[in-house]
Structure formats: structure tokens, C-alpha cells
Design an enzyme around this catalytic site. Structure first.
Site, PDB file in Angstrom:
ATOM      1  N   LYS A   1      14.043  -5.692 -22.344  1.00  0.00           N
ATOM      2  CA  LYS A   1      13.012  -4.725 -22.159  1.00  0.00           C
ATOM      3  C   LYS A   1      13.738  -3.291 -22.177  1.00  0.00           C
ATOM      4  CE  LYS A   1       9.294  -6.952 -19.562  1.00  0.00           C
ATOM      5  NZ  LYS A   1       8.342  -6.993 -18.559  1.00  0.00           N
TER       6      LYS A   1
ATOM      7  N   GLY B   1      10.493  -2.940  -8.447  1.00  0.00           N
ATOM      8  CA  GLY B   1      11.051  -3.690  -9.542  1.00  0.00           C
ATOM      9  C   GLY B   1      10.243  -3.352 -10.771  1.00  0.00           C
ATOM     10  N   GLY B   2      10.512  -4.020 -11.883  1.00  0.00           N
ATOM     11  CA  GLY B   2      10.106  -3.679 -13.276  1.00  0.00           C
ATOM     12  C   GLY B   2       8.566  -3.494 -13.289  1.00  0.00           C
ATOM     13  N   ALA B   3       7.743  -4.576 -12.550  1.00  0.00           N
ATOM     14  CA  ALA B   3       6.311  -4.655 -12.524  1.00  0.00           C
ATOM     15  C   ALA B   3       5.900  -3.323 -11.732  1.00  0.00           C
ATOM     16  CB  ALA B   3       5.702  -5.813 -12.122  1.00  0.00           C
TER      17      ALA B   3
ATOM     18  N   ASN C   1       7.906  -3.353 -23.504  1.00  0.00           N
ATOM     19  CA  ASN C   1       7.557  -4.728 -23.496  1.00  0.00           C
ATOM     20  C   ASN C   1       6.663  -4.944 -24.837  1.00  0.00           C
ATOM     21  OD1 ASN C   1       5.146  -3.763 -22.711  1.00  0.00           O
ATOM     22  ND2 ASN C   1       4.557  -5.314 -21.676  1.00  0.00           N
TER      23      ASN C   1
HETATM   24  P1  NDP Z   1      11.682  -7.694 -10.282  1.00  0.00           P
HETATM   25  O1  NDP Z   1      12.887  -8.865 -10.226  1.00  0.00           O
HETATM   26  O2  NDP Z   1      12.243  -6.582 -11.189  1.00  0.00           O
HETATM   27  O3  NDP Z   1      11.140  -7.067  -8.814  1.00  0.00           O
HETATM   28  C1  NDP Z   1      10.918  -7.986  -7.775  1.00  0.00           C
HETATM   29  C2  NDP Z   1      10.419  -7.172  -6.877  1.00  0.00           C
HETATM   30  O4  NDP Z   1      10.107  -7.969  -5.658  1.00  0.00           O
HETATM   31  C3  NDP Z   1      11.455  -6.184  -6.028  1.00  0.00           C
HETATM   32  O5  NDP Z   1      10.801  -5.017  -5.598  1.00  0.00           O
HETATM   33  C4  NDP Z   1      12.116  -7.050  -4.991  1.00  0.00           C
HETATM   34  O6  NDP Z   1      12.559  -6.192  -3.837  1.00  0.00           O
HETATM   35  C5  NDP Z   1      10.786  -7.518  -4.346  1.00  0.00           C
HETATM   36  N1  NDP Z   1      10.833  -9.213  -3.698  1.00  0.00           N
HETATM   37  C6  NDP Z   1      11.299 -10.072  -4.427  1.00  0.00           C
HETATM   38  N2  NDP Z   1      11.226 -11.065  -3.308  1.00  0.00           N
HETATM   39  C7  NDP Z   1      11.081 -10.512  -2.104  1.00  0.00           C
HETATM   40  C8  NDP Z   1      11.050 -10.791  -0.881  1.00  0.00           C
HETATM   41  N3  NDP Z   1      11.308 -12.139  -0.442  1.00  0.00           N
HETATM   42  N4  NDP Z   1      10.729 -10.013   0.050  1.00  0.00           N
HETATM   43  C9  NDP Z   1      10.480  -8.477  -0.294  1.00  0.00           C
HETATM   44  N5  NDP Z   1      10.649  -8.213  -1.338  1.00  0.00           N
HETATM   45  C10 NDP Z   1      10.919  -9.214  -2.246  1.00  0.00           C
HETATM   46  O7  NDP Z   1      10.569  -8.655 -10.849  1.00  0.00           O
HETATM   47  P2  NDP Z   1       9.266  -7.888 -11.832  1.00  0.00           P
HETATM   48  O8  NDP Z   1       9.155  -6.690 -11.270  1.00  0.00           O
HETATM   49  O9  NDP Z   1       9.516  -8.064 -13.243  1.00  0.00           O
HETATM   50  O10 NDP Z   1       8.157  -8.927 -11.534  1.00  0.00           O
HETATM   51  C11 NDP Z   1       7.459  -9.043 -10.217  1.00  0.00           C
HETATM   52  C12 NDP Z   1       6.383  -9.908 -10.356  1.00  0.00           C
HETATM   53  O11 NDP Z   1       5.382  -9.295 -11.147  1.00  0.00           O
HETATM   54  C13 NDP Z   1       6.587 -11.290 -10.808  1.00  0.00           C
HETATM   55  O12 NDP Z   1       5.897 -12.309 -10.118  1.00  0.00           O
HETATM   56  C14 NDP Z   1       6.019 -11.260 -11.999  1.00  0.00           C
HETATM   57  O13 NDP Z   1       5.528 -12.473 -12.572  1.00  0.00           O
HETATM   58  C15 NDP Z   1       4.756 -10.307 -12.116  1.00  0.00           C
HETATM   59  N6  NDP Z   1       4.278  -9.754 -13.406  1.00  0.00           N
HETATM   60  C16 NDP Z   1       3.050  -9.943 -13.600  1.00  0.00           C
HETATM   61  C17 NDP Z   1       2.477  -9.548 -14.827  1.00  0.00           C
HETATM   62  C18 NDP Z   1       1.341  -9.627 -15.079  1.00  0.00           C
HETATM   63  O14 NDP Z   1       0.946  -9.283 -16.202  1.00  0.00           O
HETATM   64  N7  NDP Z   1       0.215 -10.031 -14.004  1.00  0.00           N
HETATM   65  C19 NDP Z   1       3.491  -8.700 -15.709  1.00  0.00           C
HETATM   66  C20 NDP Z   1       4.770  -8.606 -15.358  1.00  0.00           C
HETATM   67  C21 NDP Z   1       5.277  -9.019 -13.907  1.00  0.00           C
HETATM   68  P3  NDP Z   1      14.109  -5.733  -3.796  1.00  0.00           P
HETATM   69  O15 NDP Z   1      14.185  -4.570  -4.694  1.00  0.00           O
HETATM   70  O16 NDP Z   1      14.338  -5.301  -2.481  1.00  0.00           O
HETATM   71  O17 NDP Z   1      14.824  -6.703  -4.378  1.00  0.00           O
END
Ligand code: NDP
Length: 283
Positions: free
Chosen positions: A72, A133-135, A93
Site C-alpha cells: 500500500k 493503524g492503516g484502517a 489501495n
Molecule cells: P494495523 O495493523 O495497521 O493497525 C491495527 C490497529 O489495531 C492499531 O491501532 C493497533 O494499536 C490496534 N490493536 C491491535 N490489537 C490491539 C489490542 N490487543 N489492543 C489494543 N489495540 C490493538 O491494521 P489495519 O488498520 O490495516 O486493520 C485493522 C482492522 O481493520 C483489521 O481487522 C482489518 O481486517 C480491518 N479492515 C477492514 C476493512 C473493511 O473493508 N471492512 C478494510 C481494511 C481493514 P497499536 O498502534 O497500539 O499497535
């Protein structure tokens, strides 16, 4: 026999390790329903081969392609320009051929916004967004462009959270603050929209966010990016408290809808695409 019958326009999906990409069925269903001679092809591309793959797509006249992790950000150096939100996010994307140029867009946040705006007018609203994160970043930028008043970012890591808050304040002029997530978060009174933009709940219907559920009030809109399961614990808890729930499947469908609009110029039938995606995901 017309030559056109055998000529297909091509759109690709460049990813790594996504052999069972369910969006293929969804996009192809849209092409078939609207009788378009187009194909959507899933391609496994390694990071080392990304540049060659994009050059190949150009050479073969592709109308565009989706790209997912890990491409991405790195795909940007191989493109001719970026749309407004993709430039702000620094992530692409969806690539669209406009004239002879490959332009990078980001449809994740646009898909989410489309789903959200089916239930609430986002202008002037106060939002709590879990994740950075990314989303979450894609969603926050689109919400900012759509004129929300305030976005509170709640994130476990301060570094990623600060980066997003700075982007919102400096580039989008949106009121924003970071709450570093410790213990059960209490949603402030006056919040209109609560969003889970983290991966908590993915493939686990019992996983819960650290959130004081008593602070979810009737009338609030609660949305989840997680699409598997479609009905997450958060959405169930929210519905029980009189909130309006928006699931992540709508976001996934709508990012596909926006992609098809970009590539073909038509407005595809959303219900046909959702049905095909549900069948592919088995939900
Ligand atoms: P990233 O890895 O970029 O970001 C993950 C985020 O979740 C970060 O903010 C991370 O926090 C947080 N996180 C993960 N685990 C924990 C936890 N146990 N406790 C607290 N915070 C947590 O992932 P993406 O942003 O790419 O994806 C996130 C979700 O979005 C996924 O489930 C993905 O499937 C979904 N998604 C859905 C889409 C749709 O069309 N419906 C499209 C794109 C994504 P930290 O920064 O502290 O690590």
C-alpha cells in the site's frame, strides 16, 4: 462474430498471501451483472517484483488494480500521481488508469464513509475512533474531509496515535486529541459516532474492546471495521444499548463499489456485490 465479444478490459489485485481473496467474487459479480466485458484478476506479487508488476500492468493495458498489504505504501513510487485522500494518508489501495496515467486512490476510508453516511450525516459530528493503524488512518482522513467537528483517537501506542492526531490537526484542520488507551475507556457525553478501527474482534466473536459499555448511549452510531464475524461483540453490545450499529462488511462492499465506479464509470448495484461477497465469505 464481433471482435468485442472476446476482448476484456482488465483490472488486477496485487497482494501477497491472499490466494482466497473474496473481493474477486464481488467485483466479478458487478461486472457480470452490468454485462461489462471486464475481468478482475488476483495476482500474487512479492515486494521485490512490485515495480515490474506495475510496469507489466501498464504494458498490458490494465484499467487499474487494487493493492493490499504489503504494497500500500511502496506502490506509490511506481505511480504517476495520487488522489487527495491517498496523498494525505500516504497509502494507496486502488490504482486507476486515467488517460495514460496510473493514479493512486484510497477507497478504504471512502467505503467506510459511504456505509456510515447511510445512517448519519457526518457533518459537524463528534467522533471517538479506536486505533491509529492503516484502517483507522484512512477513516480519520475521510471523516476530516467530510467535515466532522472533532475526532478523539484512542490508541494503545502513543507514537502511532500522535502521528495521526498531528495529521488531522495540521493537514485537515480538524479538532483532535489522543487518549493513550489504558483500562476501560469512557466515551464522553456528546459523542455522536464511535468506531472500532482496530483489529480487535477479527475472527473472534467474543473479543471485546476495553470500553465502559455504560457510556454507550441510545442514538449513538457505533461502527466496526471488522467484517469477520460480521456481527462483532461491540456491535451486539451497542445494539443492546439502543445504538445504531454499522458493520465492517458494508465498508468492504463499499470500497469495492467505489473501485468499480473509478475503473468503469458506472454506479454498480451494491446489493449484487454484497450478496456475492457474503457467499464468498460464507456469512
Ligand atoms: P494495523 O495493523 O495497521 O493497525 C491495527 C490497529 O489495531 C492499531 O491501532 C493497533 O494499536 C490496534 N490493536 C491491535 N490489537 C490491539 C489490542 N490487543 N489492543 C489494543 N489495540 C490493538 O491494521 P489495519 O488498520 O490495516 O486493520 C485493522 C482492522 O481493520 C483489521 O481487522 C482489518 O481486517 C480491518 N479492515 C477492514 C476493512 C473493511 O473493508 N471492512 C478494510 C481494511 C481493514 P497499536 O498502534 O497500539 O499497535
Amino acid at each position: 462474430m464481433s471482435e468485442g465479444k472476446f476482448r476484456h478490459e482488465l483490472v488486477g489485485s496485487m497482494s501477497q498471501g491472499a490466494a482466497g481473496n473474496p473481493t474477486v467474487a464481488m467485483i466479478e459479480a458487478a461486472f457480470a451483472h452490468h454485462k461489462l466485458h471486464w475481468r478482475y484478476v488476483n495476482m500474487e506479487v512479492t515486494p521485490e517484483d512490485l515495480g515490474a508488476a506495475v510496469r507489466g500492468a501498464r504494458a498490458m493495458g490494465f484499467r487499474g488494480f487494487n493493492c493490499s498489504l504489503p504494497h500500500k505504501v511502496t506502490v506509490i513510487q511506481h505511480l504517476d500521481g495520487l488522489g487527495e485522500s491517498a496523498a494525505l494518508m500516504g497509502a494507496v489501495n486502488c490504482v486507476v488508469r486515467r488517460g495514460e496515467k496510473f493514479i493512486g486512490e484510497n477507497t478504504d476510508g471512502k467505503g467506510f464513509l459511504k456505509s456510515l453516511q447511510e445512517v448519519i450525516d457526518t457533518k459537524g459530528k463528534s467522533v471517538v475512533l479506536f486505533g491509529a493503524g492503516g484502517a483507522a488512518r484512512a477513516i480519520a482522513v475521510e471523516l476530516g474531509l467530510a467535515g466532522v467537528k472533532r475526532i478523539t483517537i484512542v490508541n494503545r501506542s502513543a507514537a502511532r496515535g500522535t502521528e495521526l492526531v498531528t495529521l488531522l490537526r495540521e493537514k485537515l484542520r480538524v479538532e483532535s486529541e489522543l487518549i493513550v488507551w489504558q483500562g476501560n475507556y469512557a466515551v464522553p457525553a456528546g459523542t455522536d459516532i464511535v468506531i472500532n478501527g482496530t483489529s480487535i474482534g477479527l475472527y473472534d466473536a467474543n473479543a471485546r474492546l476495553a470500553l465502559d459499555l455504560n457510556t454507550l448511549k441510545p442514538g449513538m452510531v457505533v461502527a466496526d471495521v471488522v467484517f469477520s464475524p460480521v456481527r462483532t461483540a461491540l456491535l451486539d453490545d451497542a445494539a443492546k444499548r439502543g445504538c445504531r450499529a454499522v458493520d465492517g462488511l458494508g465498508m468492504l462492499v463499499n470500497q469495492g463499489v467505489v473501485g468499480v465506479q473509478y475503473w468503469t464509470g458506472i454506479d454498480p448495484d451494491t446489493s449484487v456485490m454484497r450478496k456475492a461477497l457474503e457467499a464468498a465469505l460464507g456469512v
